[in-house]
Design a protein around this motif. Structure first.
Motif, mmCIF file in Angstrom:
data_model
loop_
_atom_site.group_PDB
_atom_site.id
_atom_site.type_symbol
_atom_site.label_atom_id
_atom_site.label_comp_id
_atom_site.label_asym_id
_atom_site.label_seq_id
_atom_site.Cartn_x
_atom_site.Cartn_y
_atom_site.Cartn_z
ATOM 1 N N GLN A 4 63.231 34.387 37.903
ATOM 2 C CA GLN A 4 61.921 34.155 38.504
ATOM 3 C C GLN A 4 60.844 34.892 37.721
ATOM 4 O O GLN A 4 61.088 35.977 37.188
ATOM 5 C CB GLN A 4 61.910 34.635 39.957
ATOM 6 C CG GLN A 4 62.774 33.795 40.875
ATOM 7 C CD GLN A 4 62.629 34.228 42.317
ATOM 8 O OE1 GLN A 4 62.056 35.266 42.603
ATOM 9 N NE2 GLN A 4 63.143 33.423 43.218
ATOM 10 N N PRO A 5 59.647 34.290 37.618
ATOM 11 C CA PRO A 5 58.557 34.980 36.912
ATOM 12 C C PRO A 5 58.174 36.257 37.645
ATOM 13 O O PRO A 5 58.348 36.368 38.855
ATOM 14 C CB PRO A 5 57.413 33.952 36.948
ATOM 15 C CG PRO A 5 57.727 33.063 38.104
ATOM 16 C CD PRO A 5 59.224 33.001 38.170
ATOM 17 N N PRO A 6 57.673 37.246 36.908
ATOM 18 C CA PRO A 6 57.305 38.510 37.556
ATOM 19 C C PRO A 6 56.170 38.325 38.549
ATOM 20 O O PRO A 6 55.327 37.440 38.396
ATOM 21 C CB PRO A 6 56.864 39.388 36.374
ATOM 22 C CG PRO A 6 56.456 38.419 35.312
ATOM 23 C CD PRO A 6 57.361 37.243 35.478
ATOM 24 N N ALA A 7 56.173 39.146 39.571
ATOM 25 C CA ALA A 7 55.095 39.095 40.564
ATOM 26 C C ALA A 7 53.841 39.717 39.962
ATOM 27 O O ALA A 7 53.865 40.843 39.482
ATOM 28 C CB ALA A 7 55.508 39.840 41.822
ATOM 29 N N ILE A 8 52.764 38.952 39.955
ATOM 30 C CA ILE A 8 51.490 39.428 39.407
ATOM 31 C C ILE A 8 50.414 39.231 40.464
ATOM 32 O O ILE A 8 50.249 38.137 41.003
ATOM 33 C CB ILE A 8 51.098 38.674 38.123
ATOM 34 C CG1 ILE A 8 52.198 38.794 37.062
ATOM 35 C CG2 ILE A 8 49.773 39.194 37.574
ATOM 36 C CD1 ILE A 8 51.910 38.023 35.795
ATOM 37 N N SER A 9 49.705 40.283 40.763
ATOM 38 C CA SER A 9 48.586 40.167 41.698
ATOM 39 C C SER A 9 47.283 40.054 40.914
ATOM 40 O O SER A 9 47.168 40.563 39.800
ATOM 41 C CB SER A 9 48.524 41.386 42.623
ATOM 42 O OG SER A 9 48.225 42.554 41.888
ATOM 43 N N VAL A 10 46.323 39.367 41.502
ATOM 44 C CA VAL A 10 44.980 39.247 40.920
ATOM 45 C C VAL A 10 44.036 40.098 41.754
ATOM 46 O O VAL A 10 43.969 39.954 42.977
ATOM 47 C CB VAL A 10 44.507 37.779 40.906
ATOM 48 C CG1 VAL A 10 43.048 37.696 40.477
ATOM 49 C CG2 VAL A 10 45.378 36.958 39.971
ATOM 50 N N GLN A 11 43.328 40.993 41.077
ATOM 51 C CA GLN A 11 42.376 41.871 41.754
ATOM 52 C C GLN A 11 40.974 41.491 41.294
ATOM 53 O O GLN A 11 40.677 41.534 40.104
ATOM 54 C CB GLN A 11 42.676 43.337 41.429
ATOM 55 C CG GLN A 11 44.070 43.766 41.861
ATOM 56 C CD GLN A 11 44.460 45.128 41.336
ATOM 57 O OE1 GLN A 11 43.707 45.760 40.619
ATOM 58 N NE2 GLN A 11 45.646 45.580 41.688
ATOM 59 N N LEU A 12 40.146 41.101 42.240
ATOM 60 C CA LEU A 12 38.762 40.730 41.960
ATOM 61 C C LEU A 12 37.858 41.811 42.538
ATOM 62 O O LEU A 12 37.806 42.001 43.748
ATOM 63 C CB LEU A 12 38.442 39.359 42.564
ATOM 64 C CG LEU A 12 39.338 38.204 42.091
ATOM 65 C CD1 LEU A 12 38.947 36.912 42.788
ATOM 66 C CD2 LEU A 12 39.254 38.029 40.579
ATOM 67 N N PHE A 13 37.178 42.534 41.645
ATOM 68 C CA PHE A 13 36.325 43.651 42.058
ATOM 69 C C PHE A 13 34.878 43.168 42.087
ATOM 70 O O PHE A 13 34.330 42.738 41.079
ATOM 71 C CB PHE A 13 36.478 44.815 41.075
ATOM 72 C CG PHE A 13 35.961 46.120 41.595
ATOM 73 C CD1 PHE A 13 36.805 47.042 42.176
ATOM 74 C CD2 PHE A 13 34.611 46.425 41.512
ATOM 75 C CE1 PHE A 13 36.324 48.248 42.662
ATOM 76 C CE2 PHE A 13 34.124 47.620 41.991
ATOM 77 C CZ PHE A 13 34.982 48.535 42.567
ATOM 78 N N HIS A 14 34.260 43.229 43.265
ATOM 79 C CA HIS A 14 32.901 42.711 43.449
ATOM 80 C C HIS A 14 31.882 43.706 42.889
ATOM 81 O O HIS A 14 31.762 44.830 43.372
ATOM 82 C CB HIS A 14 32.630 42.454 44.929
ATOM 83 C CG HIS A 14 33.531 41.416 45.526
ATOM 84 N ND1 HIS A 14 33.184 40.084 45.615
ATOM 85 C CD2 HIS A 14 34.794 41.507 46.033
ATOM 86 C CE1 HIS A 14 34.178 39.406 46.168
ATOM 87 N NE2 HIS A 14 35.163 40.245 46.431
ATOM 88 N N ILE A 15 31.158 43.272 41.864
ATOM 89 C CA ILE A 15 30.205 44.152 41.182
ATOM 90 C C ILE A 15 28.801 44.006 41.745
ATOM 91 O O ILE A 15 28.133 44.981 42.063
ATOM 92 C CB ILE A 15 30.178 43.850 39.666
ATOM 93 C CG1 ILE A 15 31.562 44.084 39.058
ATOM 94 C CG2 ILE A 15 29.145 44.709 38.962
ATOM 95 C CD1 ILE A 15 31.639 43.702 37.601
ATOM 96 N N LYS A 16 28.342 42.768 41.881
ATOM 97 C CA LYS A 16 26.935 42.565 42.236
ATOM 98 C C LYS A 16 26.721 41.190 42.845
ATOM 99 O O LYS A 16 27.432 40.246 42.522
ATOM 100 C CB LYS A 16 26.067 42.697 40.976
ATOM 101 C CG LYS A 16 24.576 42.540 41.230
ATOM 102 C CD LYS A 16 23.811 42.411 39.933
ATOM 103 C CE LYS A 16 22.348 42.136 40.212
ATOM 104 N NZ LYS A 16 21.590 41.852 38.993
ATOM 105 N N GLY A 17 25.742 41.096 43.731
ATOM 106 C CA GLY A 17 25.266 39.796 44.186
ATOM 107 C C GLY A 17 25.624 39.435 45.606
ATOM 108 O O GLY A 17 24.850 38.781 46.286
ATOM 109 N N ALA A 18 26.810 39.845 46.075
ATOM 110 C CA ALA A 18 27.214 39.567 47.456
ATOM 111 C C ALA A 18 27.211 40.894 48.202
ATOM 112 O O ALA A 18 28.193 41.630 48.186
ATOM 113 C CB ALA A 18 28.584 38.912 47.498
#
Length: 308
Positions: A4-18
């Motif tokens: 199985q492919p390795p578990a990879i998480s995506v982290q989205l860090f909110h910088i500006k605008g919202a």
């Protein structure tokens, strides 16, 4: 059987605008991430951000890579360039609509999470043994004299704390958002300073070559002041030699910045405001000119970075 492919998480860090999301992190584990104003989107923006489409964009995992696909009217930008499709890299800055919300993209391998917990548990055990050994040597001669009992106790405890907070190499994650970029580290300690040989070189006029160090000890993230001048501060108080970082602590690397917020779990995000403190010149006088220019300089710096 296929691996199985390795578990990879995506982290989205909110910088500006919202505004409600600024400085926060959104973490995803699925094969795709839908982005927009529609209630069904994985990353949902407020309905009043009308320049963002209801189904604005999507991030899809392809093997060990992640591809961004734009479905919007006003466009999606990666590092300032408008794209329809793009393979994303760690540290890429995504903007949804021209002048719209900005986020930093980061991936994290999720294999070996159990192994990462071993070093922090093992680290405090050695100092605890030393704590048990030292007090018996000092307490017997001090017991007959009551006024002197109180003085040696803090000294012995201070000495016992030294090995507990010693800097050791451990596998712990650290995420630092500075300006429009975000960097991830999987090994601590991380040294910050002007010197290019530092793990995190930072070109800031108030920093020295080797300015500060982020490390892990006593089951806590900690910061060490390497300047010897008590420049590094937590919540406007000098850390002295070193101190632990707690969630929502304000970490200033110097009175003139840069300033970060510690969000817990090894996450540091830059704060736009500088500390309200007058710089002291070589004659010991407070500089009024520097006081006025410092906040303005930081403000203009952010305008250049974010294009606002």
């Amino acid at each position: 059987m296929s691996k199985q492919p390795p578990a990879i998480s995506v982290q989205l860090f909110h910088i500006k605008g919202a505004v409600p999301l600024n400085g926060k992190e959104s973490k995803f584990y699925g094969p795709s991430i839908s982005i927009g104003r529609h209630p069904s989107c994985d990353l949902r923006f407020s309905s009043d951000l009308t320049h963002i489409s209801r189904q604005h964009a999507e991030i899809i995992r392809e093997g060990n890579q992640f591809k961004l696909t734009d479905h919007s009217v006003n466009g999606t930008f990666v590092n300032g360039k408008k794209v329809k499709e793009a393979l994303l890299k760690d540290g890429d800055v995504l903007m949804f609509g021209e002048g719209g919300p900005q986020i930093s993209f980061l991936t994290q391998m999720e294999e070996g999470l159990e192994e990462r917990r071993v070093p922090p548990e093992a680290t405090p055990r050695e100092p605890q043994r030393e704590i048990r050994i030292e007090p018996p040597r000092k307490e017997p001669p001090l017991q007959p004299k009551y006024p002197r009992e109180e003085k040696p106790q803090p000294l012995s405890s201070a000495r016992a704390e030294i090995p507990e907070v010693s800097v050791q190499s451990v596998k712990m994650s650290l995420i630092i958002q500075y300006g429009p970029t975000i960097r991830s580290f999987k090994q601590l300690p991380v040294t910050i300073g002007k010197n290019p040989k530092c793990e995190y070189p930072m070109n800031h006029p108030a920093l020295s070559d080797q300015h500060a160090q982020i490390f892990f000890g006593q089951d806590q993230y900690r910061v060490k002041d390497l300047t010897g001048q008590k420049l590094v501060r937590i919540n406007r108080q000098p850390v002295g030699f070193e101190a632990p970082l707690k969630p929502n602590d304000e970490l200033a690397l110097s009175p003139q910045g840069p300033v970060f917020r510690f969000y817990g779990e090894g996450r540091l995000g830059e704060i736009e405001e500088a500390m309200d403190e007058k710089p002291v010149d070589s004659s010991g006088k407070m500089g009024e000119t520097a006081e006025k220019k410092s906040p303005k300089g930081i403000s203009s710096k952010f305008k250049k970075i974010f294009g606002s």
